[in-house]
Write an enzyme that holds these catalytic residues in place. Structure first.
Site, PDB file in Angstrom:
ATOM      1  N   LEU D  66     -32.633  70.565  44.422  1.00  0.00           N
ATOM      2  CA  LEU D  66     -32.139  71.011  43.159  1.00  0.00           C
ATOM      3  C   LEU D  66     -32.223  69.897  42.059  1.00  0.00           C
ATOM      4  O   LEU D  66     -32.269  68.756  42.529  1.00  0.00           O
ATOM      5  CB  LEU D  66     -30.886  71.588  43.262  1.00  0.00           C
ATOM      6  CG  LEU D  66     -30.801  72.780  44.328  1.00  0.00           C
ATOM      7  CD1 LEU D  66     -29.592  73.314  44.638  1.00  0.00           C
ATOM      8  CD2 LEU D  66     -31.590  74.027  43.768  1.00  0.00           C
ATOM      9  N   PRO D  67     -32.199  70.082  40.832  1.00  0.00           N
ATOM     10  CA  PRO D  67     -32.245  69.172  39.741  1.00  0.00           C
ATOM     11  C   PRO D  67     -31.108  68.197  39.748  1.00  0.00           C
ATOM     12  O   PRO D  67     -31.200  67.186  39.289  1.00  0.00           O
ATOM     13  CB  PRO D  67     -32.629  70.047  38.470  1.00  0.00           C
ATOM     14  CG  PRO D  67     -31.977  71.278  38.581  1.00  0.00           C
ATOM     15  CD  PRO D  67     -32.053  71.428  40.251  1.00  0.00           C
ATOM     16  N   THR D  97     -31.776  64.719  44.426  1.00  0.00           N
ATOM     17  CA  THR D  97     -31.523  63.394  44.076  1.00  0.00           C
ATOM     18  C   THR D  97     -30.326  63.657  43.256  1.00  0.00           C
ATOM     19  O   THR D  97     -30.048  64.275  42.239  1.00  0.00           O
ATOM     20  CB  THR D  97     -32.367  62.630  43.242  1.00  0.00           C
ATOM     21  OG1 THR D  97     -33.382  62.442  44.158  1.00  0.00           O
ATOM     22  CG2 THR D  97     -31.828  61.359  42.842  1.00  0.00           C
ATOM     23  N   LYS D 172     -32.061  55.667  48.147  1.00  0.00           N
ATOM     24  CA  LYS D 172     -33.017  56.199  47.156  1.00  0.00           C
ATOM     25  C   LYS D 172     -32.960  55.341  45.493  1.00  0.00           C
ATOM     26  O   LYS D 172     -33.873  55.062  45.075  1.00  0.00           O
ATOM     27  CB  LYS D 172     -32.725  57.625  46.716  1.00  0.00           C
ATOM     28  CG  LYS D 172     -33.372  58.411  45.621  1.00  0.00           C
ATOM     29  CD  LYS D 172     -34.907  58.810  45.892  1.00  0.00           C
ATOM     30  CE  LYS D 172     -35.570  59.076  44.860  1.00  0.00           C
ATOM     31  NZ  LYS D 172     -35.273  60.600  44.330  1.00  0.00           N
TER      32      LYS D 172
END
Lengths: 296, 296, 296, 296
Positions: D66-67, D97, D172
């Site tokens: 998902l965004p 992320t 990340k």
């Protein structure tokens, strides 16, 4: 008895400076390699000369207002070798913004020939040149700086003696580096406020009376509509162009590299103005840096 | 008829602020979790309270001056749930510097309970708190801000209404970010001048009358010896500590990230103060950033 | 038939380079103004010379490895005027890291005298000089660069021809600027990870196999304990000193100013290394920049 | 026996990831609030579901891509409260992320309900999603990460276990921050070289074999024409968009502020990408930062 000033460089800055000398009663002989500039000055009363050597004949003062070190060195030292033509009682006043190294070199060369020369870079822009309200940041011997006041006071209001040769240029770039920093900082702060719902006028008023106060915020506000009669409220036209700020910030960085000084904000300011310049804003006033922080 | 102020947080800032209220004739009830702070305030005339709830009984105004969002939220919303104890006609004035998000949250929670609350973060430091010359940057309803003036005017001289909830905190961090930027910029410019042979006093005088002028240079000069009575001339003792500037710059960066605003100089300022803090300078005045540019 | 190399500059870099030439069978005549360096080289088989002029007699190649532009210009052009002493069939190879402007000037002066000269600054540090694994970034005519390979290949493994005069120096500073940037970036990323609970070894392993991969992270890790046999695991002793990185970053910034190029990260890298240097870390390996981000 | 995966988010990344699971023999049930995305996935073999709750029925694994944090929290915790619908033996794998704080919150909430969940943000972009060559940076319990490999290995090649909850997101953003730094640094170095007369291909070749080597230079070169098959040689179309890099750099700065970490280059990278985004380049590949340093 009327005194004579030989004026080199009759562009946006030099022309109005020379007119203020005329108005004060000096005889002004002028030279500029650009014919149109020379003709225009001639129509206002400057005595037009066709060679540098002719210009300095009989001059009590020589003033030069040229765009860069190379032009200054070409005039005085290399191509035109003007230092070889100047009478010993003439005072040379170089108002160009050039590197401190170059200024030191010029003043030393003059001294070696028994001449008197100072550097006197200015701040205040075209508006200050027209109004006769420039600041001069002089470097050189005290006696020479005192003597220069006779003409500088007709072109400006503040005449500072920063120190020996090179000090005037150094003071100039320190000032302009700090100006660039608080102009960008002011633009960042106003945008951050606006992006969070504040009115830029209200925010300007608050910070103006608080510890964030600075010249850019208070007299040259970069946010459109906050102040009248500044470039920000006139599509950033006029004023002090981005490309000229880039030049001065380059001189500051060169000096910092030479003296092993560290100026993280000053370095970043040069890069941000450079990016703004590359994007096509070189001719805009330097307060247009506000646009860098806004959606195009 | 004497009015009563409940004061939370009697540290370096809160204590002198409460004393100015006493001097102006208010009854002040105080609370602080640190016993020594509470006792010290008690010895100066503050009525010592042992619980938050006891403190607010009969208060016309509540003032809080706490170190961070967590402390403010703990007092009003979570642990102490003070909003549940406050009479509807009491005005809550939170003077802490916290995030705009946290301030909006507090004011909304108060409004939901039919209470009146504003944010009023300050600038001016310990010296301003002692002298009663603080600036207050208020956010909230106009009517509440007007009402707050009755007590704020005894603790400060400038009382700004920045806008709705959150605006006061935003104005505060915009000001402090800009302050940090021109303090660092001033330190860089003075060092660059000194490294090139200029006298920092002469350079300060020149820039003060030129376009580089700013509050840091002119009233809080970071170069030792240029001004008397500033931290730079007293081993950087006292004043506004580096670690507190780090906190404010962190709040500014958090706001910039949330609103997708870009502040390259503001971001770099946070990092430079952070590096200075890590190197052991957290307790020094923030003008000590000058040392970052000098040989140790 | 044995060929002869005249070697100028027998310090940390020059000495082991000259020894590799000896090992390859060349006769090496050496000169260094520091007596101890000269004696030390003599004890390893270099033929000790007491003047520059004596050194170049009979030389097939001249190699110079000097600390800055001034030293190179003094040797070849000004004080020693070595270009006036060199036989036309001798090839001059200047391995010093100097400004591209200075390198262009030297090569042009050589060409004007009918001589052959190239620039060949190196990367790889003292370890590479000892092991004979340097990279040479050559600038000058192709024919001369080809001819230089006869000796360069005994001192290094990569011999690049970057382009005409000045290109070698430019390639060198572009490389070192990029190196400084990813070294600092790597230190920042590792510290951010550690401050958030990650193991720096695990994080290094992950990024090494991802898009953040770079030479600093993978072969010269700045976090103590992540890799053996790097300066970070030896109190940052040895390696490429901070003060030398400062010099190279200064050359990069000078070039950027001259060519009106903008390098925001490169500029900031110079300032961060400068701050680190001022704080007393000049003799440490450049990976010690990690310390800037850690509590002292 | 065929295992079932419930897949949330079938956009540019999620869709090709789900197709790789189909190809590996899993049954995939999909949900996406955007009808077109859902239909498109349906036409490739994904079983279309019309509610989140329906999607997870009978699932062995749940994958979400998902965004942003808000979407993840909405799905699992708030609006859809999916954690209340999940069977205890289902493994939740969130590949979005999001902030480390948000990820820790989700994993703790799952654990409180007796569920198993890990975070597994990816690197490798759309191309990696299509090719099945993503890297997964997992955070959570070792046992759960091991179990996740059964499906992750069909979507990627590197499956890292960074540490406990939050570590995957941290790894990340550390990676992507470092990527942004060396991409900008590479663009600066190449431009500086080109502005000084070097061929960008030659310079790339030299630095690739020297200490400036990094992933951006060597596999994703930002200078047009240096490499084939990279966005720089295709008008910067495709790849990893500037606006997504801005998002990741914002997450990195938020983490740095929270943990009082200092990342001067990382902060500047966020600001430079932000300026580039504001100027209208949000949809271009992130290597287009090269354009910031070139005349428009």
């Amino acid at each position: 008895m009327t005194k004579t000033v030989a004026f080199f460089g009759l562009g946006h800055m030099g022309a109005p400076m020379s007119f203020n000398l005329l108005k004060a009663g000096f005889q002004v002989k002028g030279y500029d390699p650009v014919g149109a500039s020379l003709d225009s000055a001639g129509s206002r009363g400057v005595e037009v000369c066709t060679t540098p050597h002719q210009t300095v004949v009989g001059a009590d003062f020589i003033v030069s207002m040229l765009p860069h070190s190379a032009a200054v060195e070409s005039l005085y030292l290399h191509e035109e070798k003007l230092l070889d033509q100047i009478a010993p009682d003439t005072l040379v006043i170089d108002c160009s913004t050039i590197s401190a190294t170059s200024a030191r070199h010029l003043l030393a060369a003059a001294r070696d020939k028994g001449l008197h020369a100072i550097e006197a870079p200015v701040s205040g822009g075209v508006a200050g040149a027209v109004a006769g309200t420039l600041s001069f940041m002089c470097g050189g011997d005290s006696h020479d700086v005192e003597r220069a006041r006779e003409i500088l006071r007709h072109m400006g209001v503040n005449i500072f003696h920063a120190g020996p040769a090179g000090s005037g240029q150094t003071a100039k770039i320190c000032n302009n580096m700090l100006l660039a920093i608080h102009m960008i900082g002011t633009a960042e702060a106003l945008q951050l406020g606006v992006d969070n719902g504040l009115d830029p006028k209200v925010l300007t008023e608050i910070i103006s009376k608080s510890s964030g106060a600075n010249w850019s915020l208070q007299t040259y506000n970069p946010y459109p509509g906050v102040m009248e009669n500044v470039p920000a409220s006139n599509q950033y036209a006029g004023g002090f162009m981005v490309k000229l700020m880039c030049k001065d910030l380059g001189l500051a960085q060169r000096a910092a590299t030479d003296s092993k000084s560290y100026t993280p904000l000053g370095s970043l300011a040069r890069n941000l103005y450079g990016i703004h310049n590359l994007a096509g804003s070189g001719e805009l006033d330097f307060s247009s840096i506000q646009q860098l922080f806004q959606l195009k």
